[in-house]
Design a protein around this motif. Structure first.
Motif, PDB file in Angstrom:
ATOM      1  N   GLN A 253      15.815  25.690 -58.371  1.00  0.00           N
ATOM      2  CA  GLN A 253      16.938  25.342 -57.502  1.00  0.00           C
ATOM      3  C   GLN A 253      17.554  23.961 -57.740  1.00  0.00           C
ATOM      4  O   GLN A 253      18.636  23.688 -57.216  1.00  0.00           O
ATOM      5  CB  GLN A 253      16.486  25.435 -56.035  1.00  0.00           C
ATOM      6  N   TRP A 254      16.920  23.105 -58.519  1.00  0.00           N
ATOM      7  CA  TRP A 254      17.461  21.748 -58.620  1.00  0.00           C
ATOM      8  C   TRP A 254      18.758  21.676 -59.419  1.00  0.00           C
ATOM      9  O   TRP A 254      19.568  20.771 -59.230  1.00  0.00           O
ATOM     10  CB  TRP A 254      16.416  20.775 -59.161  1.00  0.00           C
TER      11      TRP A 254
ATOM     12  N   PRO B 178      23.202  29.152 -63.222  1.00  0.00           N
ATOM     13  CA  PRO B 178      23.142  27.700 -63.397  1.00  0.00           C
ATOM     14  C   PRO B 178      24.289  26.977 -62.695  1.00  0.00           C
ATOM     15  O   PRO B 178      25.420  27.452 -62.685  1.00  0.00           O
ATOM     16  CB  PRO B 178      23.216  27.515 -64.917  1.00  0.00           C
ATOM     17  N   ASN B 179      23.951  25.844 -62.083  1.00  0.00           N
ATOM     18  CA  ASN B 179      24.940  24.951 -61.475  1.00  0.00           C
ATOM     19  C   ASN B 179      25.061  23.690 -62.321  1.00  0.00           C
ATOM     20  O   ASN B 179      24.315  23.493 -63.286  1.00  0.00           O
ATOM     21  CB  ASN B 179      24.514  24.559 -60.061  1.00  0.00           C
ATOM     22  N   LYS B 180      25.939  22.803 -61.906  1.00  0.00           N
ATOM     23  CA  LYS B 180      26.032  21.503 -62.554  1.00  0.00           C
ATOM     24  C   LYS B 180      24.748  20.723 -62.279  1.00  0.00           C
ATOM     25  O   LYS B 180      24.267  20.666 -61.149  1.00  0.00           O
ATOM     26  CB  LYS B 180      27.235  20.724 -62.012  1.00  0.00           C
ATOM     27  N   ALA B 181      24.185  20.132 -63.304  1.00  0.00           N
ATOM     28  CA  ALA B 181      22.935  19.391 -63.144  1.00  0.00           C
ATOM     29  C   ALA B 181      23.191  18.020 -62.527  1.00  0.00           C
ATOM     30  O   ALA B 181      24.189  17.368 -62.851  1.00  0.00           O
ATOM     31  CB  ALA B 181      22.252  19.217 -64.501  1.00  0.00           C
TER      32      ALA B 181
ATOM     33  N   ASP C  10      16.569  21.385 -71.977  1.00  0.00           N
ATOM     34  CA  ASP C  10      17.218  20.075 -71.923  1.00  0.00           C
ATOM     35  C   ASP C  10      18.730  20.223 -71.859  1.00  0.00           C
ATOM     36  O   ASP C  10      19.407  19.490 -71.132  1.00  0.00           O
ATOM     37  CB  ASP C  10      16.830  19.243 -73.153  1.00  0.00           C
ATOM     38  N   LYS C  11      19.274  21.177 -72.619  1.00  0.00           N
ATOM     39  CA  LYS C  11      20.715  21.406 -72.638  1.00  0.00           C
ATOM     40  C   LYS C  11      21.120  22.152 -71.360  1.00  0.00           C
ATOM     41  O   LYS C  11      20.562  23.202 -71.049  1.00  0.00           O
ATOM     42  CB  LYS C  11      21.101  22.231 -73.872  1.00  0.00           C
ATOM     43  N   TRP C  12      22.071  21.584 -70.636  1.00  0.00           N
ATOM     44  CA  TRP C  12      22.525  22.214 -69.393  1.00  0.00           C
ATOM     45  C   TRP C  12      24.019  21.973 -69.196  1.00  0.00           C
ATOM     46  O   TRP C  12      24.461  20.848 -69.403  1.00  0.00           O
ATOM     47  CB  TRP C  12      21.732  21.643 -68.209  1.00  0.00           C
TER      48      TRP C  12
END
Length: 277
Positions: free
Chosen positions: A175-176, A206-209, A137-139
Motif C-alpha cells: 500500500q505504500w 501502482p500509484n505515484k511513489a 526500484d523502478k516505479w
C-alpha cells in the motif's frame, strides 16, 4: 473473428492425465464463468499483454486469451505443457509458454511492453512473488496491475488497515505506493481438488511513489518493526541504525507497536532514514 471451440477443462485434464500437485501448490479452477470474471477485473484485456504464473491446464489462460490478451505463461510443471501447447494452437500468436520457475524469471525480460500480471498463484510461492513485484526500484513498474488469487488469509493481510491482527509488513509493502483491493472471494469448492482454506482475488494498481524513500528502506523498516510485533517500537527498532531517532523526528511515540503505525507514518520514518537526518 469467432472464438475457437474449446473442449471442457475437465476433458483436457483427463486426456493428459493431469492432477493438481500438492508439492507445487496447485489447485485447478475449472468454472468458466468464474474464470471470465477474474480475467475481467483488470478491465479490457483486448490487445493487452498478460504475464501468468502457474497456468496449469490453462483455465485462467483461456479466459485471458478469449478476452483478446497476448499471454506469456510460465509453467514449472512439464505435465501441463502439452495442454498449454494445444491451447496456443487454438489462439495463434496469442500465447507464449515458458517452462521454468517463476521465482527465477523476470517478466520484464520476457515481455517488451507494459503488461498486466494475472494469476491463480501457486500457494507455496505466491507471497514471495508478490513481494518481489512490489519491491522493484523502478516505479511505476512495467506491470500495469496485479490480479492475483491467494488464500483468503493472505489476501486479507495485503489489504489490511492499521490496528488489526491482519495488518503487517505485507500490507505496508502493498500500500505504500499502490492501491490494493479484494474484489472477489472464492469458495474452496470452486477448486479441484478443494483446498482446506478459502481463497480471494487481490487487485493492485501502482500509484505515484512518495518522494525520498527507497523500497529497500521500507523493507528493512517493516521487517524490523513487524519481526517483533508484540514489542514496542523502541525495542523492535533498536537494532536498525537511526530508526529510533527517526521516530523522534517524525513525532511517533516509541512505546507504540508496529500494528498501530499507519502506512503514511512508515513512509515518513523511511524518508528520514533515507535523508540521513
Amino acid at each position: 473473428m469467432s472464438e475457437p471451440e474449446l473442449p471442457p477443462l475437465r476433458d483436457v485434464i483427463a486426456r493428459y492425465g493431469l492432477s493438481a500437485s500438492k508439492a507445487l501448490g496447485q489447485n485447478f479452477l475449472l468454472d468458466a464463468q468464474l474464470l471470465e470474471r477474474i480475467a475481467g477485473i483488470p478491465g479490457s484485456l483486448s490487445e493487452e499483454h498478460v504475464f501468468e504464473v502457474g497456468p496449469g491446464p490453462g483455465g485462467l489462460t483461456r479466459a485471458a486469451l478469449m478476452a483478446g490478451a497476448k499471454v506469456t505463461a510460465v509453467e514449472r510443471d512439464a505435465r501441463c505443457l502439452p495442454a498449454l501447447i494445444e491451447l496456443g494452437k487454438a489462439f495463434p500468436d496469442q500465447l507464449r509458454v515458458v517452462e521454468g520457475d517463476a521465482m527465477q524469471i523476470d517478466p520484464v525480460q520476457e515481455i517488451s511492453a507494459p503488461f498486466h500480471i494475472l494469476s491463480n498463484l501457486p500457494y507455496n510461492v505466491g507471497t514471495a512473488l508478490l513481494v518481489n513485484w512490489l519491491s522493484a526500484d523502478k516505479w511505476p513498474p512495467e506491470w500495469k496491475s496485479l490480479t492475483l488469487m491467494f488464500q483468503r488469509e493472505v489476501a486479507e493481510r495485503i489489504i489490511a488497515q492499521p490496528g488489526g491482527k491482519a495488518y503487517g509488513r505485507l500490507a505496508v509493502l502493498a500500500q505504500w505506493r499502490a492501491k490494493a483491493t479484494m474484489p472477489m472471494k472464492v469458495h474452496r469448492s470452486a477448486f479441484t481438488p478443494p483446498p482446506k482454506v478459502m481463497s480471494a482475488v487481490v487487485h493492485i494498481i501502482p500509484n505515484k511513489a512518495p518522494e525520498g524513500v527507497s523500497p529497500r528502506t521500507i523493507g528493512k523498516l517493516t521487517a524490523a518493526a513487524f519481526g517483533q510485533r508484540r514489542k514496542m517500537l523502541r525495542q523492535s527498532l533498536k537494532a536498525l541504525s537511526g530508526a529510533l531517532d527517526a521516530l523522534e523526528t517524525v513525532g511517533i511515540d516509541p512505546t507504540r507497536r508496529a500494528e498501530t503505525i499507519s502506512v503514511d507514518e512508515f513512509v515518513q520514518v523511511a524518508q528520514v532514514l533515507d535523508a540521513g537526518l
